[in-house]
Scaffold this motif. Structure first.
Motif, mmCIF file in Angstrom:
data_model
loop_
_atom_site.group_PDB
_atom_site.id
_atom_site.type_symbol
_atom_site.label_atom_id
_atom_site.label_comp_id
_atom_site.label_asym_id
_atom_site.label_seq_id
_atom_site.Cartn_x
_atom_site.Cartn_y
_atom_site.Cartn_z
ATOM 1 N N MET A 123 0.846 -1.197 0.000
ATOM 2 C CA MET A 123 0.000 0.000 0.000
ATOM 3 C C MET A 123 0.882 1.249 0.000
ATOM 4 S SD MET A 123 -2.851 1.224 2.802
ATOM 5 C CE MET A 123 -3.810 -0.263 2.529
ATOM 6 N N ASN A 124 0.601 2.170 -0.920
ATOM 7 C CA ASN A 124 1.364 3.402 -0.986
ATOM 8 C C ASN A 124 0.919 4.355 0.116
ATOM 9 O OD1 ASN A 124 2.801 2.578 -3.262
ATOM 10 N ND2 ASN A 124 1.215 3.339 -4.658
ATOM 11 N N THR A 125 1.916 4.985 0.777
ATOM 12 C CA THR A 125 1.635 5.940 1.834
ATOM 13 C C THR A 125 1.439 7.325 1.225
ATOM 14 O OG1 THR A 125 2.954 4.681 3.411
ATOM 15 C CG2 THR A 125 2.487 6.978 3.963
ATOM 16 N N THR A 126 0.387 8.007 1.638
ATOM 17 C CA THR A 126 0.150 9.371 1.207
ATOM 18 C C THR A 126 0.649 10.317 2.286
ATOM 19 O OG1 THR A 126 -1.811 8.693 -0.026
ATOM 20 C CG2 THR A 126 -1.607 11.038 0.505
ATOM 21 N N TYR A 127 1.489 11.250 1.893
ATOM 22 C CA TYR A 127 2.069 12.189 2.843
ATOM 23 C C TYR A 127 1.426 13.565 2.712
ATOM 24 C CZ TYR A 127 5.739 8.767 3.722
ATOM 25 O OH TYR A 127 6.425 7.638 4.069
ATOM 26 N N PHE A 128 1.383 14.291 3.824
ATOM 27 C CA PHE A 128 0.894 15.667 3.799
ATOM 28 C C PHE A 128 1.850 16.537 2.989
ATOM 29 C CE2 PHE A 128 0.055 19.909 5.535
ATOM 30 C CZ PHE A 128 -1.332 19.928 5.541
ATOM 31 N N VAL A 129 3.157 16.266 3.109
ATOM 32 C CA VAL A 129 4.189 16.952 2.338
ATOM 33 C C VAL A 129 4.977 15.883 1.593
ATOM 34 C CG1 VAL A 129 6.225 18.456 2.421
ATOM 35 C CG2 VAL A 129 4.339 18.814 4.036
ATOM 36 N N ALA A 130 5.082 15.989 0.284
ATOM 37 C CA ALA A 130 5.737 14.963 -0.530
ATOM 38 C C ALA A 130 7.184 14.758 -0.098
ATOM 39 C CB ALA A 130 5.680 15.360 -1.998
ATOM 40 N N PRO A 131 7.682 13.523 -0.133
ATOM 41 C CA PRO A 131 9.047 13.247 0.310
ATOM 42 C C PRO A 131 10.118 14.083 -0.380
ATOM 43 C CG PRO A 131 7.827 11.204 0.135
ATOM 44 C CD PRO A 131 6.928 12.285 -0.401
ATOM 45 N N GLY A 132 9.930 14.459 -1.636
ATOM 46 C CA GLY A 132 10.933 15.263 -2.330
ATOM 47 C C GLY A 132 10.738 16.762 -2.210
ATOM 48 N N SER A 133 9.821 17.182 -1.359
ATOM 49 C CA SER A 133 9.465 18.593 -1.267
ATOM 50 C C SER A 133 10.585 19.453 -0.700
ATOM 51 C CB SER A 133 8.219 18.754 -0.385
ATOM 52 O OG SER A 133 7.978 20.108 -0.071
ATOM 53 N N ILE A 134 10.687 20.683 -1.201
ATOM 54 C CA ILE A 134 11.638 21.646 -0.652
ATOM 55 C C ILE A 134 11.307 21.943 0.807
ATOM 56 C CG2 ILE A 134 10.265 23.642 -1.419
ATOM 57 C CD1 ILE A 134 14.138 23.398 -1.219
ATOM 58 N N VAL A 135 10.035 21.813 1.188
ATOM 59 C CA VAL A 135 9.647 22.060 2.580
ATOM 60 C C VAL A 135 10.307 21.040 3.502
ATOM 61 C CG1 VAL A 135 7.702 22.250 4.193
ATOM 62 C CG2 VAL A 135 7.474 23.085 1.840
ATOM 63 N N ARG A 136 10.405 19.799 3.054
ATOM 64 C CA ARG A 136 11.090 18.780 3.860
ATOM 65 C C ARG A 136 12.582 19.090 3.967
ATOM 66 N NH1 ARG A 136 9.174 12.740 4.106
ATOM 67 N NH2 ARG A 136 6.933 13.038 4.402
ATOM 68 N N ARG A 137 13.167 19.563 2.908
ATOM 69 C CA ARG A 137 14.595 19.896 2.977
ATOM 70 C C ARG A 137 14.824 21.032 3.970
ATOM 71 N NH1 ARG A 137 18.678 21.658 -1.989
ATOM 72 N NH2 ARG A 137 20.402 22.280 -0.638
ATOM 73 N N ILE A 138 13.971 22.054 3.916
ATOM 74 C CA ILE A 138 14.115 23.196 4.825
ATOM 75 C C ILE A 138 13.952 22.764 6.276
ATOM 76 C CG2 ILE A 138 13.003 25.341 5.567
ATOM 77 C CD1 ILE A 138 12.333 25.804 2.556
ATOM 78 N N TRP A 139 12.892 22.008 6.569
ATOM 79 C CA TRP A 139 12.577 21.647 7.939
ATOM 80 C C TRP A 139 13.320 20.408 8.421
ATOM 81 C CZ3 TRP A 139 9.842 24.350 11.526
ATOM 82 C CH2 TRP A 139 9.260 25.533 11.057
ATOM 83 N N GLY A 140 14.174 19.852 7.570
ATOM 84 C CA GLY A 140 15.020 18.740 7.966
ATOM 85 C C GLY A 140 16.470 19.140 8.128
ATOM 86 N N THR A 141 16.734 20.442 8.225
ATOM 87 C CA THR A 141 18.097 20.956 8.390
ATOM 88 C C THR A 141 18.131 21.836 9.622
ATOM 89 O OG1 THR A 141 18.366 20.964 5.980
ATOM 90 C CG2 THR A 141 19.987 22.197 7.277
ATOM 91 N N ALA A 142 18.922 21.449 10.617
ATOM 92 C CA ALA A 142 18.903 22.129 11.907
ATOM 93 C C ALA A 142 19.249 23.605 11.790
ATOM 94 C CB ALA A 142 19.863 21.438 12.879
ATOM 95 N N ASP A 143 20.290 23.938 11.037
ATOM 96 C CA ASP A 143 20.689 25.338 10.930
ATOM 97 C C ASP A 143 19.561 26.185 10.343
ATOM 98 O OD1 ASP A 143 23.213 24.993 12.010
ATOM 99 O OD2 ASP A 143 24.136 24.544 10.087
ATOM 100 N N THR A 144 18.904 25.665 9.321
ATOM 101 C CA THR A 144 17.808 26.416 8.705
ATOM 102 C C THR A 144 16.666 26.608 9.687
ATOM 103 O OG1 THR A 144 18.425 25.393 6.593
ATOM 104 C CG2 THR A 144 16.321 26.550 6.684
ATOM 105 N N VAL A 145 16.314 25.550 10.422
ATOM 106 C CA VAL A 145 15.241 25.655 11.411
ATOM 107 C C VAL A 145 15.575 26.703 12.466
ATOM 108 C CG1 VAL A 145 14.020 24.412 13.243
ATOM 109 C CG2 VAL A 145 14.395 23.312 11.037
#
Length: 273
Positions: free
Chosen positions: A1-23
């Motif tokens: 079963m494919n998982t549906t995400y609120f924010v797509a795994p390749g999203s720039i939002v994930r990159r931003i919020w997955g980097t401590a310095d940026t946060v």
């Protein structure tokens, strides 16, 4: 079963919020703007924000990352819990939080997600900016916030209007900055203000008498040249006290699992209640 995400795994939002310095840069900017908002009295209602401003920062990070990295159902549970907490605070105080205050919070998260990434990394593309606006507006829609923008250009206009109408220095501003100084100490507090001067818009910079961030620009230039090296991770090693270092390092990458994040409770309200 494919998982549906609120924010797509390749999203720039994930990159931003997955980097401590940026946060950390996002919340340096948000900490400045929170202090000037006309609705800042809501952030003081329970007294938790002035008592523990750094703890409030991490509470907000927990919520944001829960939404950004969870599957759709998990993200929607986090948003619904956040809305319920605010409703309980409204009931306790006997009046609603203004809709504009909710929009202000969404707008500053959009603004500093964009600004922090561009200061630390590179200019965002048009589609990336649109995606950031769309993600946070979906959060707002789930919370039932009215008057949300339909795209980046619409957000820019609304953001400018909010900056002009909703920011004013007050006794809360002065008190919150006293708390920042008390919790950060005499060395880190000037660094916070320097980073804030680097990321906030001119209106906020002028109202808070911040500089332009000149003190951190040499470190920023070095970061851009060496950001793949351990020595480049300067923000998370210098901006907050050592007691928070493990929590800061944990901000790099996605959370291990939704269950690893703290449960959404009134003690962890992302608006500081």
């Amino acid at each position: 079963m494919n998982t549906t995400y609120f924010v797509a795994p390749g999203s720039i939002v994930r990159r931003i919020w997955g980097t401590a310095d940026t946060v950390l840069f996002i919340f340096a900017g948000a900490a400045a703007e929170f202090a000037l908002n006309k609705a800042v009295d809501w952030l003081y209602f329970t007294g938790r924000l002035p008592a523990d401003p750094l703890g409030r920062l991490f509470s907000t990070v927990d919520y944001a990352r829960r939404i950004v990295f969870a599957d759709r159902a998990g993200a929607e549970r986090a948003i619904d819990a956040m809305a319920a907490i605010h409703a309980a605070v409204e009931a306790k105080r006997g009046r609603p939080i203004p809709a504009g205050a909710y929009r202000d919070v969404l707008f500053l998260l959009i603004a500093y997600s964009i600004r922090a990434f561009e200061v630390l990394e590179r200019p965002l593309t048009g589609p990336e900016r649109e995606e950031i606006v769309a993600v946070f507006c979906r959060v707002g829609q789930r919370m039932g916030i009215p008057g949300l923008p339909t795209g980046y250009a619409d957000w820019q206009a609304a953001r400018a209007a909010h900056l002009a109408a909703h920011l004013v220095p007050s006794p809360y501003t002065a008190d919150l900055y006293r708390q920042y100084r008390r919790h950060l100490g005499p060395l880190r507090y000037p660094l916070l203000r320097a980073v804030q001067g680097l990321v906030v818009p001119p209106t906020v910079r002028a109202l808070l008498h911040l500089g332009t961030g000149a003190a951190v620009r040499p470190a920023l230039a070095a970061y851009r040249r060496t950001r793949q090296l351990a020595l480049s991770q300067w923000a998370k090693s210098t901006l907050l006290p050592a007691a928070y270092r493990a929590r800061i390092h944990a901000l790099d990458g996605a959370p291990a699992a939704e269950a690893a994040l703290p449960p959404p409770t009134a003690a962890r309200c992302p608006m500081g209640h």
